[in-house]
Design a protein around this motif. Structure first.
Motif, PDB file in Angstrom:
ATOM      1  N   MET A 192      -2.667   8.625   4.185  1.00 18.18           N
ATOM      2  CA  MET A 192      -2.655   8.138   2.822  1.00 18.18           C
ATOM      3  C   MET A 192      -4.013   8.409   2.158  1.00 18.18           C
ATOM      4  O   MET A 192      -4.936   8.908   2.800  1.00 18.18           O
ATOM      5  CB  MET A 192      -2.328   6.646   2.786  1.00 18.18           C
ATOM      6  CG  MET A 192      -0.877   6.353   3.179  1.00 18.18           C
ATOM      7  SD  MET A 192       0.305   7.061   2.017  1.00 18.18           S
ATOM      8  CE  MET A 192       1.840   6.427   2.647  1.00 18.18           C
ATOM      9  N   ASP A 200       1.707   2.371   3.087  1.00 15.50           N
ATOM     10  CA  ASP A 200       1.013   2.716   4.328  1.00 15.50           C
ATOM     11  C   ASP A 200       1.417   1.729   5.414  1.00 15.50           C
ATOM     12  O   ASP A 200       0.923   0.609   5.475  1.00 15.50           O
ATOM     13  CB  ASP A 200      -0.494   2.688   4.100  1.00 15.50           C
ATOM     14  CG  ASP A 200      -1.257   3.317   5.245  1.00 15.50           C
ATOM     15  OD1 ASP A 200      -0.622   3.961   6.108  1.00 15.50           O
ATOM     16  OD2 ASP A 200      -2.490   3.163   5.285  1.00 15.50           O
ATOM     17  N   VAL A 204       8.048   7.482   5.171  1.00 16.62           N
ATOM     18  CA  VAL A 204       6.738   7.430   5.824  1.00 16.62           C
ATOM     19  C   VAL A 204       6.916   7.191   7.320  1.00 16.62           C
ATOM     20  O   VAL A 204       6.289   7.863   8.152  1.00 16.62           O
ATOM     21  CB  VAL A 204       5.857   6.327   5.204  1.00 16.62           C
ATOM     22  CG1 VAL A 204       4.597   6.103   6.050  1.00 16.62           C
ATOM     23  CG2 VAL A 204       5.456   6.696   3.788  1.00 16.62           C
ATOM     24  N   ARG A 220       5.752   9.845  10.287  1.00 17.24           N
ATOM     25  CA  ARG A 220       4.695   9.509  11.248  1.00 17.24           C
ATOM     26  C   ARG A 220       5.052   9.966  12.665  1.00 17.24           C
ATOM     27  O   ARG A 220       4.189   9.973  13.548  1.00 17.24           O
ATOM     28  CB  ARG A 220       4.463   7.999  11.247  1.00 17.24           C
ATOM     29  CG  ARG A 220       3.860   7.462   9.938  1.00 17.24           C
ATOM     30  CD  ARG A 220       2.361   7.626   9.898  1.00 17.24           C
ATOM     31  NE  ARG A 220       1.813   7.250   8.603  1.00 17.24           N
ATOM     32  CZ  ARG A 220       1.460   6.029   8.231  1.00 17.24           C
ATOM     33  NH1 ARG A 220       1.633   5.028   9.080  1.00 17.24           N
ATOM     34  NH2 ARG A 220       0.950   5.802   7.042  1.00 17.24           N
ATOM     35  N   LEU A 229       2.704  12.900   1.508  1.00 22.21           N
ATOM     36  CA  LEU A 229       2.345  11.866   0.546  1.00 22.21           C
ATOM     37  C   LEU A 229       2.982  12.142  -0.814  1.00 22.21           C
ATOM     38  O   LEU A 229       3.519  11.233  -1.464  1.00 22.21           O
ATOM     39  CB  LEU A 229       0.822  11.779   0.421  1.00 22.21           C
ATOM     40  CG  LEU A 229       0.273  10.779  -0.591  1.00 22.21           C
ATOM     41  CD1 LEU A 229       0.699   9.356  -0.239  1.00 22.21           C
ATOM     42  CD2 LEU A 229      -1.249  10.877  -0.648  1.00 22.21           C
TER      43      LEU A 229
END
Length: 302
Positions: A1, A22, A55, A59, A207
């Protein structure tokens, strides 16, 4: 981020949004996301849940693979009073493609389900639809300039302030009159908005995709409302919620540069409305395609 704000400086609305997206890793393939306080409706904004789920998926994916599609279902309203837990299922890791499934859970029940696919970069055939005509975003009024004109339609200045607060991280400008400006006057089932984040973003491609996913749920059903002269949830003449949401990411883009969101609705029936959108960069590249079906009910006597 993004990097955290400079010490001593208050966080901007964009800083707050990025912090919201985040996630906290709490175990392998398990993440926890905070929720924002409800400003407009007493539930978690669907775009937030979709963005956080993406997100979580991202990850667990190698950095050389970028998201190219997502398909999702909104199962239950999100409770803004408690965190959301995201569990990631590593469905497949192939030579070119990676597939992830994410389930968002609150109070022991799934509230959202997402499948996302990621791909290594490849060269291939190229074509696209041309970008439609649209007003230059620099000539359009900002939300802070436009919304006060419709304070009466929206329920007063307090309601206007809450809408501005809810969207403070994004500069979103209507190319045409919004649905709440012409209640009772059916129009063509098409709408356009320009958007970009209110601040610069880091260069991480995921992002920018996550921020576009967040914004994509803000206005997509407007075109359904326009066809029926309805102002929507903003004025209370319909009750609505996102049911499912699909996106395809075609070409690189930056969410901190102007993007045209061209939206239309081909049909509405059975208490549901279908909307599809195309997101173009300002120089005319088709970056994203979006399709969503939403629950749209007319209250009795409305």
């Amino acid at each position: 981020m993004n990097k955290p704000p400079t010490a001593g400086e208050p966080p901007t609305p964009l800083d707050d949004l990025l912090a919201l997206l985040d996630l906290e890793p709490i175990e392998e393939n398990i993440f926890r996301g905070t929720t924002d306080r409800p400003i407009l409706v007493p539930r978690v904004f669907g775009g937030q849940v979709a963005a956080q789920a993406l997100v979580a998926a991202g990850r667990t994916v190698p950095g050389d693979r970028q998201a190219h599609s997502l398909h999702s279902y909104f199962l239950r309203p999100g409770d803004p009073a408690v965190p959301i837990v995201y569990t990631v299922d590593r469905i497949r890791d192939g030579r070119s493609f990676t597939t992830r499934r994410v389930v968002a859970v609150q109070h022991g029940q799934p509230i959202f389900h997402l499948s996302a696919s990621f791909q290594t970069h490849e060269e291939g055939l190229e074509h696209q639809e041309p970008m439609p005509a649209a007003a230059d975003p620099s000539t359009l009024p900002t939300a802070a300039e436009m919304l006060p004109r419709y304070a009466t339609h929206l329920g007063g200045q307090d309601r206007v302030e809450r809408i501005l607060e809810a969207r403070a991280a994004v500069d979103l400008r209507y190319a045409d009159e919004p649905p709440f400006a012409s209640v009772g006057e059916p129009r063509e089932a098409k709408s356009q908005v320009w958007f970009r984040t209110n601040g610069k973003l880091a260069d991480d491609p995921l992002l920018h995709i996550v921020l576009a996913t967040y914004v994509s749920d803000m206005t997509l059903l407007d075109s359904v409302l326009l066809a029926h002269g309805r102002g929507g949830w903003a004025v209370g003449d319909v009750v609505g919620a996102s049911l499912d949401h699909a996106m395809w990411f075609h070409r690189p883009f930056r969410a901190d540069e102007w993007l045209l969101y061209d939206q239309e609705s081909p049909t509405a029936q059975g208490g549901r409305g279908l909307a599809r959108g195309r997101i173009f960069t300002q120089d005319g590249r088709l970056a994203v395609s979006v399709i969503q079906e939403g629950l749209i009910r007319v209250p009795r006597g409305s």
